[in-house]
Write a protein that holds these residues in place. Structure first.
Motif, PDB file in Angstrom:
ATOM      1  N   SER A 208      -0.942 -24.697  11.530  1.00 31.18           N
ATOM      2  CA  SER A 208       0.315 -24.441  10.813  1.00 31.18           C
ATOM      3  C   SER A 208       0.292 -23.002  10.341  1.00 31.18           C
ATOM      4  O   SER A 208      -0.762 -22.372  10.267  1.00 31.18           O
ATOM      5  CB  SER A 208       0.479 -25.406   9.637  1.00 31.18           C
ATOM      6  OG  SER A 208      -0.582 -25.229   8.713  1.00 31.18           O
ATOM      7  N   LEU A 209       1.432 -22.460  10.052  1.00 31.14           N
ATOM      8  CA  LEU A 209       1.541 -21.115   9.483  1.00 31.14           C
ATOM      9  C   LEU A 209       1.967 -21.228   8.030  1.00 31.14           C
ATOM     10  O   LEU A 209       2.907 -21.952   7.709  1.00 31.14           O
ATOM     11  CB  LEU A 209       2.566 -20.278  10.259  1.00 31.14           C
ATOM     12  CG  LEU A 209       2.207 -19.924  11.708  1.00 31.14           C
ATOM     13  CD1 LEU A 209       3.320 -19.074  12.309  1.00 31.14           C
ATOM     14  CD2 LEU A 209       0.893 -19.176  11.771  1.00 31.14           C
ATOM     15  N   ALA A 210       1.234 -20.510   7.179  1.00 29.74           N
ATOM     16  CA  ALA A 210       1.580 -20.493   5.755  1.00 29.74           C
ATOM     17  C   ALA A 210       1.274 -19.109   5.226  1.00 29.74           C
ATOM     18  O   ALA A 210       0.764 -18.240   5.942  1.00 29.74           O
ATOM     19  CB  ALA A 210       0.803 -21.581   4.993  1.00 29.74           C
ATOM     20  N   PHE A 211       1.553 -18.888   3.959  1.00 31.56           N
ATOM     21  CA  PHE A 211       1.319 -17.603   3.327  1.00 31.56           C
ATOM     22  C   PHE A 211       0.400 -17.827   2.137  1.00 31.56           C
ATOM     23  O   PHE A 211       0.574 -18.770   1.361  1.00 31.56           O
ATOM     24  CB  PHE A 211       2.637 -16.967   2.886  1.00 31.56           C
ATOM     25  CG  PHE A 211       3.552 -16.695   4.035  1.00 31.56           C
ATOM     26  CD1 PHE A 211       3.516 -15.481   4.705  1.00 31.56           C
ATOM     27  CD2 PHE A 211       4.441 -17.671   4.474  1.00 31.56           C
ATOM     28  CE1 PHE A 211       4.351 -15.247   5.776  1.00 31.56           C
ATOM     29  CE2 PHE A 211       5.285 -17.440   5.536  1.00 31.56           C
ATOM     30  CZ  PHE A 211       5.249 -16.219   6.206  1.00 31.56           C
ATOM     31  N   ALA A 212      -0.638 -16.927   2.016  1.00 30.88           N
ATOM     32  CA  ALA A 212      -1.624 -17.102   0.947  1.00 30.88           C
ATOM     33  C   ALA A 212      -0.931 -17.158  -0.405  1.00 30.88           C
ATOM     34  O   ALA A 212       0.038 -16.438  -0.652  1.00 30.88           O
ATOM     35  CB  ALA A 212      -2.625 -15.953   0.993  1.00 30.88           C
ATOM     36  N   GLY A 213      -1.490 -17.990  -1.264  1.00 29.80           N
ATOM     37  CA  GLY A 213      -0.805 -18.177  -2.541  1.00 29.80           C
ATOM     38  C   GLY A 213      -1.726 -18.375  -3.723  1.00 29.80           C
ATOM     39  O   GLY A 213      -1.343 -19.021  -4.688  1.00 29.80           O
ATOM     40  N   ARG A 214      -2.981 -17.829  -3.690  1.00 28.44           N
ATOM     41  CA  ARG A 214      -3.882 -17.924  -4.830  1.00 28.44           C
ATOM     42  C   ARG A 214      -3.715 -16.701  -5.724  1.00 28.44           C
ATOM     43  O   ARG A 214      -3.216 -15.661  -5.307  1.00 28.44           O
ATOM     44  CB  ARG A 214      -5.329 -18.024  -4.363  1.00 28.44           C
ATOM     45  CG  ARG A 214      -5.618 -19.218  -3.442  1.00 28.44           C
ATOM     46  CD  ARG A 214      -7.013 -19.077  -2.855  1.00 28.44           C
ATOM     47  NE  ARG A 214      -7.129 -17.827  -2.106  1.00 28.44           N
ATOM     48  CZ  ARG A 214      -8.289 -17.307  -1.701  1.00 28.44           C
ATOM     49  NH1 ARG A 214      -9.425 -17.932  -1.990  1.00 28.44           N
ATOM     50  NH2 ARG A 214      -8.312 -16.168  -1.026  1.00 28.44           N
ATOM     51  N   SER A 215      -4.176 -16.827  -6.963  1.00 28.82           N
ATOM     52  CA  SER A 215      -4.077 -15.681  -7.872  1.00 28.82           C
ATOM     53  C   SER A 215      -4.886 -14.499  -7.349  1.00 28.82           C
ATOM     54  O   SER A 215      -4.477 -13.341  -7.481  1.00 28.82           O
ATOM     55  CB  SER A 215      -4.570 -16.078  -9.272  1.00 28.82           C
ATOM     56  OG  SER A 215      -5.910 -16.538  -9.230  1.00 28.82           O
ATOM     57  N   GLU A 216      -6.058 -14.796  -6.722  1.00 29.22           N
ATOM     58  CA  GLU A 216      -6.863 -13.718  -6.156  1.00 29.22           C
ATOM     59  C   GLU A 216      -6.103 -13.008  -5.045  1.00 29.22           C
ATOM     60  O   GLU A 216      -6.129 -11.767  -4.932  1.00 29.22           O
ATOM     61  CB  GLU A 216      -8.184 -14.276  -5.626  1.00 29.22           C
ATOM     62  CG  GLU A 216      -9.046 -13.276  -4.869  1.00 29.22           C
ATOM     63  CD  GLU A 216      -9.564 -12.147  -5.755  1.00 29.22           C
ATOM     64  OE1 GLU A 216     -10.011 -11.127  -5.211  1.00 29.22           O
ATOM     65  OE2 GLU A 216      -9.501 -12.279  -7.000  1.00 29.22           O
ATOM     66  N   ASP A 217      -5.392 -13.770  -4.222  1.00 31.13           N
ATOM     67  CA  ASP A 217      -4.602 -13.168  -3.159  1.00 31.13           C
ATOM     68  C   ASP A 217      -3.491 -12.300  -3.718  1.00 31.13           C
ATOM     69  O   ASP A 217      -3.123 -11.268  -3.140  1.00 31.13           O
ATOM     70  CB  ASP A 217      -4.007 -14.251  -2.257  1.00 31.13           C
ATOM     71  CG  ASP A 217      -5.082 -15.067  -1.558  1.00 31.13           C
ATOM     72  OD1 ASP A 217      -6.085 -14.472  -1.147  1.00 31.13           O
ATOM     73  OD2 ASP A 217      -4.919 -16.289  -1.446  1.00 31.13           O
ATOM     74  N   LEU A 218      -2.963 -12.724  -4.857  1.00 29.16           N
ATOM     75  CA  LEU A 218      -1.895 -11.944  -5.488  1.00 29.16           C
ATOM     76  C   LEU A 218      -2.426 -10.567  -5.899  1.00 29.16           C
ATOM     77  O   LEU A 218      -1.765  -9.544  -5.679  1.00 29.16           O
ATOM     78  CB  LEU A 218      -1.346 -12.705  -6.694  1.00 29.16           C
ATOM     79  CG  LEU A 218      -0.178 -12.058  -7.442  1.00 29.16           C
ATOM     80  CD1 LEU A 218       1.015 -11.901  -6.513  1.00 29.16           C
ATOM     81  CD2 LEU A 218       0.190 -12.883  -8.656  1.00 29.16           C
ATOM     82  N   LEU A 219      -3.605 -10.531  -6.498  1.00 32.77           N
ATOM     83  CA  LEU A 219      -4.185  -9.249  -6.894  1.00 32.77           C
ATOM     84  C   LEU A 219      -4.471  -8.374  -5.677  1.00 32.77           C
ATOM     85  O   LEU A 219      -4.279  -7.159  -5.718  1.00 32.77           O
ATOM     86  CB  LEU A 219      -5.484  -9.474  -7.680  1.00 32.77           C
ATOM     87  CG  LEU A 219      -5.368 -10.174  -9.037  1.00 32.77           C
ATOM     88  CD1 LEU A 219      -6.737 -10.259  -9.702  1.00 32.77           C
ATOM     89  CD2 LEU A 219      -4.380  -9.446  -9.942  1.00 32.77           C
ATOM     90  N   ARG A 220      -4.898  -9.004  -4.591  1.00 32.41           N
ATOM     91  CA  ARG A 220      -5.242  -8.241  -3.394  1.00 32.41           C
ATOM     92  C   ARG A 220      -4.015  -7.636  -2.712  1.00 32.41           C
ATOM     93  O   ARG A 220      -4.155  -6.715  -1.895  1.00 32.41           O
ATOM     94  CB  ARG A 220      -6.000  -9.135  -2.404  1.00 32.41           C
ATOM     95  CG  ARG A 220      -7.393  -9.515  -2.878  1.00 32.41           C
ATOM     96  CD  ARG A 220      -7.925 -10.718  -2.103  1.00 32.41           C
ATOM     97  NE  ARG A 220      -8.138 -10.410  -0.704  1.00 32.41           N
ATOM     98  CZ  ARG A 220      -9.301 -10.015  -0.188  1.00 32.41           C
ATOM     99  NH1 ARG A 220     -10.349  -9.841  -0.977  1.00 32.41           N
ATOM    100  NH2 ARG A 220      -9.428  -9.774   1.093  1.00 32.41           N
TER     101      ARG A 220
END
Length: 552
Positions: A238-250
């Motif tokens: 499946s295709l999705a988009f990262a959604g963790r707080s760490e990913d947000l900072l990155r």
């Protein structure tokens, strides 16, 4: 916490070198190939938590040429002493097994590389067979006991090295390397703001996932993998988009315009390096203020790379004027010109070995330090990189000495000789700086004789006593001999006092003056008869007339 001492034995350029006290901040200068980068690598062996164990296992070319080679059994050590942690209970706990002094507290950590004990090698005697790197092991121990292993201490008293050939633009563009990401981890956004942003991003991601083209890409990929691998590779993709707080900072990127349209890659390499260094320093400041320990020493190789000279002076005058744990290695006279005298570390080669020199605390008076700091401009800062130095009084000598050398077929630059004017006759601060008790660099002094007949007396600043006004050039030489050569000084002083009291004869030379001029020259102080311009006129009279007529 700060680094107060380092001693390196049998490693690369260093047979046995000690720097004590090690200044903070420190600016390490010296010629190419003298070992500035090797000094930083030696520190990394003890203090860098990111240096791999493989790189701590030394190879034959890591051993100093003058010591026993690795094949015959040798021992390499790098010893560092740390201080200024008396009020830090975390540091005291972490370094408890390494403390060697109290009041103030001093901890000693040592990297030691030597043959394995099981081989029974006695240093100084030939082993039964030639050894290889596999016959050696290394450890990092505390205090004075090699069995007191303290491998984890380097994670508290850590060293981080920013290499000379860094690519700041690429590192800033990669979240896994960017100091911006690390800085945001130290000072993260409020949790409510993060949750709200993630919820909004989730809604946007869901909307994008329903887009026909996104769904088409997912379908095409599934069919391609199934065709290539068959049913044995049963993947449900499946295709999705990262959604963790760490990913947000990155995903936070740095832009160099207020509209968020120009990334760091759109600015100059020099500007990117300044931004990179600023991010590192801010992160280290926050880490030092944190309550969970870590007090990183930052070392930067050749920070002048890609920076305009005026920007070099401005940036590093600011950094070196702050109390920080910073070590710089540099070839730049622009950085050296704004370096506090107390921060200078000069590496110089001597008989195949590199030695380090600093200006010991208390050697220079506050007035001498202020004079040097004021007048050690970019031109004069070249004396820190020179092999030999000619100190002269001013502009005339600055032009004439190189011209005379060139006319005689001697290439000053080719031999690493720098002519430095002191804009006056007070050579004493420079002689102290370059003399045997400080940087210990080969130098000579060229000064005017300034023969005078006045009976009025004056105070000699180099001696603090009243002297005759006659023969001021020789009195200057006496003050310099007192700094450079105590034995020559005693002989010189006894004879000068009596000679200077003589009346100036018609011949224009007092009895005994020529002998004192020779004696001074033997100690590297060359005293003219009158002034350089007058003294040189008989040698170059026709040329001077020609030049004057052309200019006039």
């Amino acid at each position: 916490m700060q680094l107060r001492k380092i001693r390196i034995r049998n490693f690369r350029n260093f047979a046995d070198m000690t720097i004590e006290p090690f200044p903070t901040p420190a600016v390490v200068v010296g010629e190419n190939g003298v070992g500035k980068s090797n000094l930083l690598h030696a520190l990394r062996l003890v203090l860098d938590p990111d240096l791999s164990d493989r790189r701590r296992q030394l190879q034959p070319d890591d051993i100093h040429d003058g010591s026993a080679p690795l094949a015959e059994g040798t021992e390499v050590s790098v010893e560092v002493e740390l201080s200024d942690f008396d009020t830090d209970p975390d540091a005291q706990s972490e370094l408890d097994g390494a403390i060697v002094a109290t009041g103030p507290l001093v901890a000693r950590l040592t990297y030691l590389f030597r043959p394995r004990k099981s081989l029974g090698v006695v240093l100084g005697t030939a082993p039964a067979r030639k050894l290889t790197p596999d016959d050696y092991n290394w450890t990092i121990f505390g205090a004075n006991d090699p069995s007191n292993a303290m491998l984890s201490a380097k994670r508290y008293a850590a060293l981080s090295v920013l290499p000379a050939l860094r690519n700041a633009e690429d590192d800033l563009g990669r979240a896994d390397r960017s100091p911006l990401t690390r800085l945001l981890r130290e000072l993260p956004p409020a949790e409510d703001n993060v949750d709200r942003a993630l919820a909004q991003m989730q809604a946007a991601r869901d909307e994008l996932s329903r887009d026909p083209n996104v769904r088409a890409v997912r379908r095409m990929l599934r069919e391609r993998v199934k065709t290539m691998a068959g049913p044995q590779l049963d993947l449900v993709m499946s295709l999705a988009f990262a959604g963790r707080s760490e990913d947000l900072l990155r995903t936070v990127r740095l832009f160099v315009d207020p509209f968020g349209t120009r990334g760091v890659e759109r600015t100059s390499t020099g500007a990117a390096n300044v931004i990179y260094l600023a991010l590192l320093l801010e992160r280290l400041r926050l880490r030092r203020q944190a309550g969970d320990g870590e007090d990183t020493l930052l070392a930067v190789e050749e920070p002048e790379a890609h920076l305009h000279p005026s920007l070099q002076r401005h940036v590093f005058a600011h950094l070196l004027g702050e109390p920080n744990r910073l070590v710089l290695t540099t070839h730049s006279p622009h950085i050296a010109a704004v370096t506090p005298i107390s921060s200078m570390v000069l590496l110089a080669e001597s008989a195949g070995n590199t030695r380090a020199r600093i200006v010991p605390p208390g050697l220079l008076t506050p007035e001498q330090t202020a004079d040097l700091q004021r007048y050690l401009n970019v031109t004069r800062a070249e004396i820190l990189f020179a092999r030999y130095v000619i100190l002269v009084e001013g502009a005339a000598e600055n032009y004439l000495v190189p011209a005379l050398a060139a006319a005689a077929g001697f290439d000053l630059d080719g031999h690493g000789v720098v002519v430095a004017g002191v804009d006056g006759t007070d050579f004493a601060p420079y002689a102290q700086l370059l003399g045997p008790n400080a940087l210990d660099r080969p130098f000579v002094v060229l000064t005017d004789g300034d023969i005078a007949t006045s009976d009025t007396a004056k105070r000699d600043r180099t001696k603090g006593v009243i002297v005759s006004a006659a023969e001021p050039g020789l009195w200057r030489a006496q003050g310099l001999l007192q700094i450079q050569d105590a034995e020559a000084y005693e002989y010189f002083a006894d004879r000068l006092q009596g000679m200077a009291e003589l009346e100036l004869p018609d011949s224009g030379t007092r009895l005994g003056r020529d002998d004192l001029v020779v004696e001074a020259s033997n100690a590297g102080v060359y005293v003219g008869r009158h002034t350089l311009e007058v003294d040189i006129a008989p040698l170059l009279a026709d040329e001077m007339v020609t030049a004057f007529n052309e200019l006039a």
